[in-house]
Scaffold this motif. Structure first.
Motif, PDB file in Angstrom:
ATOM      1  N   VAL A   1       0.843  -1.206   0.000  1.00  0.00           N
ATOM      2  CA  VAL A   1       0.000   0.000   0.000  1.00  0.00           C
ATOM      3  C   VAL A   1       0.873   1.249   0.000  1.00  0.00           C
ATOM      4  O   VAL A   1       0.612   2.205  -0.747  1.00  0.00           O
ATOM      5  N   LEU A   2       1.920   1.261   0.809  1.00  0.00           N
ATOM      6  CA  LEU A   2       2.819   2.413   0.836  1.00  0.00           C
ATOM      7  C   LEU A   2       3.527   2.604  -0.505  1.00  0.00           C
ATOM      8  O   LEU A   2       3.708   3.739  -0.967  1.00  0.00           O
ATOM      9  N   PHE A   3       3.907   1.527  -1.140  1.00  0.00           N
ATOM     10  CA  PHE A   3       4.550   1.621  -2.451  1.00  0.00           C
ATOM     11  C   PHE A   3       3.591   2.204  -3.483  1.00  0.00           C
ATOM     12  O   PHE A   3       3.954   3.093  -4.256  1.00  0.00           O
ATOM     13  N   VAL A   4       2.365   1.705  -3.471  1.00  0.00           N
ATOM     14  CA  VAL A   4       1.361   2.202  -4.427  1.00  0.00           C
ATOM     15  C   VAL A   4       1.088   3.693  -4.185  1.00  0.00           C
ATOM     16  O   VAL A   4       0.996   4.482  -5.125  1.00  0.00           O
ATOM     17  N   LEU A   5       0.973   4.086  -2.931  1.00  0.00           N
ATOM     18  CA  LEU A   5       0.741   5.492  -2.620  1.00  0.00           C
ATOM     19  C   LEU A   5       1.920   6.371  -3.032  1.00  0.00           C
ATOM     20  O   LEU A   5       1.743   7.491  -3.515  1.00  0.00           O
ATOM     21  N   THR A   6       3.137   5.870  -2.872  1.00  0.00           N
ATOM     22  CA  THR A   6       4.320   6.613  -3.286  1.00  0.00           C
ATOM     23  C   THR A   6       4.352   6.795  -4.794  1.00  0.00           C
ATOM     24  O   THR A   6       4.626   7.893  -5.298  1.00  0.00           O
ATOM     25  N   VAL A   7       4.057   5.739  -5.530  1.00  0.00           N
ATOM     26  CA  VAL A   7       4.029   5.838  -6.994  1.00  0.00           C
ATOM     27  C   VAL A   7       2.929   6.799  -7.432  1.00  0.00           C
ATOM     28  O   VAL A   7       3.129   7.621  -8.338  1.00  0.00           O
ATOM     29  N   LEU A   8       1.780   6.739  -6.778  1.00  0.00           N
ATOM     30  CA  LEU A   8       0.682   7.648  -7.099  1.00  0.00           C
ATOM     31  C   LEU A   8       1.079   9.096  -6.830  1.00  0.00           C
ATOM     32  O   LEU A   8       0.811   9.988  -7.638  1.00  0.00           O
ATOM     33  N   GLU A   9       1.732   9.349  -5.721  1.00  0.00           N
ATOM     34  CA  GLU A   9       2.176  10.704  -5.384  1.00  0.00           C
ATOM     35  C   GLU A   9       3.180  11.222  -6.403  1.00  0.00           C
ATOM     36  O   GLU A   9       3.096  12.370  -6.849  1.00  0.00           O
ATOM     37  N   LEU A  10       4.116  10.388  -6.793  1.00  0.00           N
ATOM     38  CA  LEU A  10       5.101  10.797  -7.797  1.00  0.00           C
ATOM     39  C   LEU A  10       4.439  11.077  -9.140  1.00  0.00           C
ATOM     40  O   LEU A  10       4.780  12.044  -9.830  1.00  0.00           O
ATOM     41  N   THR A  11       3.499  10.252  -9.520  1.00  0.00           N
ATOM     42  CA  THR A  11       2.793  10.442 -10.785  1.00  0.00           C
ATOM     43  C   THR A  11       1.993  11.734 -10.782  1.00  0.00           C
ATOM     44  O   THR A  11       2.045  12.516 -11.738  1.00  0.00           O
ATOM     45  N   LEU A  12       1.262  11.984  -9.709  1.00  0.00           N
ATOM     46  CA  LEU A  12       0.480  13.212  -9.616  1.00  0.00           C
ATOM     47  C   LEU A  12       1.376  14.446  -9.565  1.00  0.00           C
ATOM     48  O   LEU A  12       1.042  15.491 -10.120  1.00  0.00           O
ATOM     49  N   GLY A  13       2.520  14.339  -8.928  1.00  0.00           N
ATOM     50  CA  GLY A  13       3.479  15.443  -8.912  1.00  0.00           C
ATOM     51  C   GLY A  13       4.026  15.735 -10.294  1.00  0.00           C
ATOM     52  O   GLY A  13       4.199  16.894 -10.685  1.00  0.00           O
ATOM     53  N   LEU A  14       4.290  14.686 -11.047  1.00  0.00           N
ATOM     54  CA  LEU A  14       4.775  14.853 -12.419  1.00  0.00           C
ATOM     55  C   LEU A  14       3.708  15.512 -13.293  1.00  0.00           C
ATOM     56  O   LEU A  14       4.002  16.421 -14.071  1.00  0.00           O
ATOM     57  N   VAL A  15       2.473  15.087 -13.145  1.00  0.00           N
ATOM     58  CA  VAL A  15       1.374  15.684 -13.907  1.00  0.00           C
ATOM     59  C   VAL A  15       1.211  17.156 -13.523  1.00  0.00           C
ATOM     60  O   VAL A  15       1.075  18.028 -14.393  1.00  0.00           O
ATOM     61  N   ALA A  16       1.231  17.454 -12.242  1.00  0.00           N
ATOM     62  CA  ALA A  16       1.074  18.839 -11.786  1.00  0.00           C
ATOM     63  C   ALA A  16       2.227  19.710 -12.290  1.00  0.00           C
ATOM     64  O   ALA A  16       2.010  20.854 -12.704  1.00  0.00           O
ATOM     65  N   GLY A  17       3.430  19.187 -12.271  1.00  0.00           N
ATOM     66  CA  GLY A  17       4.575  19.937 -12.779  1.00  0.00           C
ATOM     67  C   GLY A  17       4.473  20.201 -14.270  1.00  0.00           C
ATOM     68  O   GLY A  17       4.800  21.290 -14.749  1.00  0.00           O
TER      69      GLY A  17
END
Length: 79
Positions: A8-24
């Protein structure tokens, strides 16, 4: 149980990185668009004079701004 927590922590980390990339990416595109818009606005007078075009009237600009504002605001407006 520990494996599930790590997954779950891994999935949340990947999701956070993906959303950060999209926002950037969106922020960068917004910056590029703003820069182009300012450059075009600065060249508006010279371009119109060079090609003998009528400039956009202030009335038309206000009407366009009102239309765009209506699109950007949520239905019902502000309270």
């Amino acid at each position: 149980m520990k494996t599930l927590a790590h997954t779950v922590l891994f999935v949340l980390t990947v999701l956070e990185l993906t959303l950060g990339l999209v926002a950037g990416t969106v922020a960068l595109l917004s910056l590029i668009t703003e820069t182009i818009a300012r450059a075009v606005a600065g060249l508006d007078d010279r371009f119109a004079r060079r090609f003998r075009l009528a400039r956009v009237s202030p009335k038309l600009r206000k009407e366009l701004a009102d239309v765009l504002y209506g699109i950007a605001t949520p239905a019902g407006g502000t309270r």
